[in-house]
Design a protein around this motif. Structure first.
Motif, PDB file in Angstrom:
ATOM      1  N   ARG A  18       4.218   0.211   5.343  1.00 42.47           N
ATOM      2  CA  ARG A  18       2.834   0.652   5.553  1.00 42.47           C
ATOM      3  C   ARG A  18       2.518   1.907   4.752  1.00 42.47           C
ATOM      4  O   ARG A  18       1.353   2.300   4.646  1.00 42.47           O
ATOM      5  N   GLU A  19       3.540   2.544   4.197  1.00 42.61           N
ATOM      6  CA  GLU A  19       3.349   3.794   3.472  1.00 42.61           C
ATOM      7  C   GLU A  19       3.308   3.544   1.961  1.00 42.61           C
ATOM      8  O   GLU A  19       3.973   2.637   1.459  1.00 42.61           O
ATOM      9  N   PRO A  20       2.555   4.357   1.223  1.00 41.22           N
ATOM     10  CA  PRO A  20       2.473   4.191  -0.240  1.00 41.22           C
ATOM     11  C   PRO A  20       3.677   4.821  -0.936  1.00 41.22           C
ATOM     12  O   PRO A  20       3.562   5.807  -1.668  1.00 41.22           O
ATOM     13  N   LEU A  21       4.843   4.236  -0.746  1.00 42.95           N
ATOM     14  CA  LEU A  21       6.068   4.803  -1.296  1.00 42.95           C
ATOM     15  C   LEU A  21       6.298   4.338  -2.729  1.00 42.95           C
ATOM     16  O   LEU A  21       6.225   3.140  -3.021  1.00 42.95           O
ATOM     17  N   THR A  22       6.608   5.277  -3.607  1.00 37.57           N
ATOM     18  CA  THR A  22       6.941   4.936  -4.984  1.00 37.57           C
ATOM     19  C   THR A  22       8.441   5.065  -5.243  1.00 37.57           C
ATOM     20  O   THR A  22       8.903   4.805  -6.344  1.00 37.57           O
ATOM     21  N   ASP A 169      13.562  -0.988  -2.024  1.00 33.19           N
ATOM     22  CA  ASP A 169      13.624  -0.343  -3.334  1.00 33.19           C
ATOM     23  C   ASP A 169      12.773  -1.103  -4.347  1.00 33.19           C
ATOM     24  O   ASP A 169      12.041  -0.493  -5.141  1.00 33.19           O
ATOM     25  N   ARG A 170      12.833  -2.418  -4.318  1.00 37.08           N
ATOM     26  CA  ARG A 170      12.038  -3.222  -5.251  1.00 37.08           C
ATOM     27  C   ARG A 170      10.544  -3.050  -4.983  1.00 37.08           C
ATOM     28  O   ARG A 170       9.740  -2.978  -5.915  1.00 37.08           O
ATOM     29  N   GLN A 171      10.182  -2.992  -3.701  1.00 34.58           N
ATOM     30  CA  GLN A 171       8.782  -2.789  -3.350  1.00 34.58           C
ATOM     31  C   GLN A 171       8.300  -1.440  -3.883  1.00 34.58           C
ATOM     32  O   GLN A 171       7.221  -1.347  -4.466  1.00 34.58           O
ATOM     33  N   ALA A 176       5.024   1.602  -7.596  1.00 31.56           N
ATOM     34  CA  ALA A 176       4.925   2.687  -8.575  1.00 31.56           C
ATOM     35  C   ALA A 176       4.360   2.160  -9.896  1.00 31.56           C
ATOM     36  O   ALA A 176       3.524   2.815 -10.536  1.00 31.56           O
ATOM     37  N   ALA A 177       4.821   0.970 -10.310  1.00 29.94           N
ATOM     38  CA  ALA A 177       4.314   0.367 -11.545  1.00 29.94           C
ATOM     39  C   ALA A 177       2.833   0.030 -11.415  1.00 29.94           C
ATOM     40  O   ALA A 177       2.048   0.219 -12.358  1.00 29.94           O
ATOM     41  N   ALA A 178       2.442  -0.465 -10.234  1.00 30.19           N
ATOM     42  CA  ALA A 178       1.027  -0.798 -10.017  1.00 30.19           C
ATOM     43  C   ALA A 178       0.162   0.451 -10.118  1.00 30.19           C
ATOM     44  O   ALA A 178      -0.935   0.414 -10.687  1.00 30.19           O
ATOM     45  N   LEU A 179       0.642   1.561  -9.589  1.00 31.81           N
ATOM     46  CA  LEU A 179      -0.130   2.803  -9.668  1.00 31.81           C
ATOM     47  C   LEU A 179      -0.232   3.295 -11.111  1.00 31.81           C
ATOM     48  O   LEU A 179      -1.283   3.786 -11.533  1.00 31.81           O
ATOM     49  N   ARG A 180       0.856   3.159 -11.867  1.00 34.69           N
ATOM     50  CA  ARG A 180       0.822   3.605 -13.259  1.00 34.69           C
ATOM     51  C   ARG A 180      -0.192   2.800 -14.074  1.00 34.69           C
ATOM     52  O   ARG A 180      -0.815   3.320 -15.007  1.00 34.69           O
ATOM     53  N   ASN A 181      -0.356   1.533 -13.728  1.00 35.59           N
ATOM     54  CA  ASN A 181      -1.245   0.658 -14.489  1.00 35.59           C
ATOM     55  C   ASN A 181      -2.687   0.675 -14.001  1.00 35.59           C
ATOM     56  O   ASN A 181      -3.550   0.026 -14.596  1.00 35.59           O
ATOM     57  N   ALA A 190      -8.994   0.426  -4.556  1.00 36.69           N
ATOM     58  CA  ALA A 190      -7.915  -0.059  -3.697  1.00 36.69           C
ATOM     59  C   ALA A 190      -8.019   0.540  -2.305  1.00 36.69           C
ATOM     60  O   ALA A 190      -7.790  -0.143  -1.300  1.00 36.69           O
ATOM     61  N   SER A 191      -8.375   1.816  -2.256  1.00 42.01           N
ATOM     62  CA  SER A 191      -8.536   2.457  -0.947  1.00 42.01           C
ATOM     63  C   SER A 191      -9.754   1.913  -0.220  1.00 42.01           C
ATOM     64  O   SER A 191      -9.703   1.670   0.996  1.00 42.01           O
ATOM     65  N   ALA A 192     -10.825   1.687  -0.955  1.00 42.77           N
ATOM     66  CA  ALA A 192     -12.070   1.228  -0.332  1.00 42.77           C
ATOM     67  C   ALA A 192     -11.933  -0.168   0.260  1.00 42.77           C
ATOM     68  O   ALA A 192     -12.467  -0.445   1.343  1.00 42.77           O
ATOM     69  N   ILE A 193     -11.220  -1.067  -0.441  1.00 43.39           N
ATOM     70  CA  ILE A 193     -11.080  -2.436   0.070  1.00 43.39           C
ATOM     71  C   ILE A 193      -9.788  -2.603   0.883  1.00 43.39           C
ATOM     72  O   ILE A 193      -9.446  -3.692   1.304  1.00 43.39           O
ATOM     73  N   ARG A 194      -9.083  -1.489   1.079  1.00 44.33           N
ATOM     74  CA  ARG A 194      -7.911  -1.432   1.947  1.00 44.33           C
ATOM     75  C   ARG A 194      -6.774  -2.350   1.501  1.00 44.33           C
ATOM     76  O   ARG A 194      -6.187  -3.083   2.306  1.00 44.33           O
ATOM     77  N   LEU A 195      -6.486  -2.300   0.211  1.00 42.37           N
ATOM     78  CA  LEU A 195      -5.301  -2.991  -0.286  1.00 42.37           C
ATOM     79  C   LEU A 195      -4.072  -2.208   0.155  1.00 42.37           C
ATOM     80  O   LEU A 195      -3.996  -1.000  -0.057  1.00 42.37           O
ATOM     81  N   THR A 196      -3.136  -2.881   0.777  1.00 43.57           N
ATOM     82  CA  THR A 196      -1.910  -2.210   1.205  1.00 43.57           C
ATOM     83  C   THR A 196      -0.983  -2.004   0.002  1.00 43.57           C
ATOM     84  O   THR A 196      -1.151  -2.645  -1.040  1.00 43.57           O
ATOM     85  N   PRO A 197       0.001  -1.107   0.127  1.00 46.23           N
ATOM     86  CA  PRO A 197       0.968  -0.942  -0.970  1.00 46.23           C
ATOM     87  C   PRO A 197       1.642  -2.250  -1.363  1.00 46.23           C
ATOM     88  O   PRO A 197       1.837  -2.523  -2.548  1.00 46.23           O
ATOM     89  N   ARG A 198       1.979  -3.089  -0.380  1.00 41.90           N
ATOM     90  CA  ARG A 198       2.616  -4.374  -0.692  1.00 41.90           C
ATOM     91  C   ARG A 198       1.650  -5.273  -1.460  1.00 41.90           C
ATOM     92  O   ARG A 198       2.026  -5.921  -2.432  1.00 41.90           O
ATOM     93  N   GLU A 199       0.388  -5.325  -1.031  1.00 44.41           N
ATOM     94  CA  GLU A 199      -0.596  -6.163  -1.711  1.00 44.41           C
ATOM     95  C   GLU A 199      -0.837  -5.675  -3.136  1.00 44.41           C
ATOM     96  O   GLU A 199      -0.959  -6.477  -4.064  1.00 44.41           O
ATOM     97  N   ARG A 200      -0.843  -4.362  -3.338  1.00 42.71           N
ATOM     98  CA  ARG A 200      -1.023  -3.825  -4.685  1.00 42.71           C
ATOM     99  C   ARG A 200       0.181  -4.171  -5.561  1.00 42.71           C
ATOM    100  O   ARG A 200       0.023  -4.459  -6.752  1.00 42.71           O
ATOM    101  N   ALA A 201       1.367  -4.108  -4.988  1.00 45.78           N
ATOM    102  CA  ALA A 201       2.569  -4.452  -5.751  1.00 45.78           C
ATOM    103  C   ALA A 201       2.530  -5.916  -6.168  1.00 45.78           C
ATOM    104  O   ALA A 201       2.819  -6.254  -7.321  1.00 45.78           O
TER     105      ALA A 201
END
Length: 256
Positions: A18-22, A169-171, A176-181, A190-201
């Motif tokens: 649930r956390e935005p861990l890179t 670790d893979r997540q 992290a790659a998704a954030l860089r791109n 992403a915050s407005a439509i509530r994409l989770t870290p997993r969904e962004r990955a």
């Protein structure tokens, strides 16, 4: 007697996802390992491409029966002589294993003599290694230890924990790659439509051209789980398929 079991790890994993861990939160992960396998400290060893090892023990206050300084002195120039490190280097078979499983024919135990004695003095004569990282790249190895050999039940639990750590670790790497791109505006979307870290990955890997099966392998999760994440991505983006999802994500700055 261990204090943590599968249920605790399931709850721990759900909390981290649930956390935005890179990257893996080593302080929390090593605490869980300590409480699960009943050890005073966890060695964190980063293996470099040249075979040398950058290691440390967490928590920093772990005394290791009063022998921490001696062990750190030995490890600074000899950690690569540890039997498991020798096995990884010799065979390329980087997997979860304990010292007792290393074939003596594949390693030079003479080079390990002082280290073996020091680890016994530290109360961790047997060590169990959890390698994590990108396949094909030098791994980070988390090591727990205790005086005696790990039994069958402990090894079964260790394999399940290793799978969890590898997936986390893979997540983190994929997120992290998704954030860089993503562009600055994409992060706001992403915050407005509530994409989770997993969904962004998952969305980022989809934009790289990976299939659901390939994404599942990259994140070490079930393919049906990937499809569920994709369905939620489609819903939040207001699209119906992967192509329009990628195009929408590019237009919104969510992916490159």
């Amino acid at each position: 007697m261990r204090e943590r079991d599968d249920g605790d790890w399931l709850e721990f994993t759900a909390e981290l996802l649930r956390e935005p861990l890179t990257e893996l939160p080593l302080d929390r992960v090593t605490l869980m390992l300590r409480e699960t396998f009943g050890c005073g400290g966890v060695a964190v060893n980063d293996i470099r491409r040249d075979g040398t090892i950058d290691g440390r023990v967490l928590p920093l206050e772990a005394t290791l029966e009063g022998h921490r300084a001696d062990l750190e002195r030995w490890a600074s120039g000899n950690a690569h002589n540890h039997p498991i490190a020798q096995y990884y280097r010799t065979t390329g078979d980087v997997r979860l294993m304990q010292v007792a499983e290393v074939p003596s024919t594949l390693v030079d135990l003479r080079a390990y003599g002082e280290g073996e004695a020091l680890l016994r003095d530290c109360g961790v004569g047997q060590q169990l290694a959890f390698p994590i990282g990108t396949p094909g790249a030098p791994p980070r190895v988390l090591v727990v230890g205790k005086p005696e050999v790990y039994g069958a039940e402990e090894m079964r639990l260790a394999h399940r924990v290793w799978r969890v750590l590898s997936g986390l670790d893979r997540q983190a790497r994929a997120y992290a790659a998704a954030l860089r791109n993503a562009s600055p505006s994409g992060r706001e979307v992403a915050s407005a439509i509530r994409l989770t870290p997993r969904e962004r990955a998952v969305l980022g890997l989809l934009a790289e051209g990976l299939t659901a099966g390939a994404i599942a392998r990259r994140l070490d999760i079930a393919e049906r789980t990937v499809h569920k994440h994709l369905e939620r991505c489609y819903s939040k983006l207001g699209v119906a398929d992967r192509l329009t999802a990628v195009l929408a994500a590019q237009r919104l700055g969510l992916v490159a």
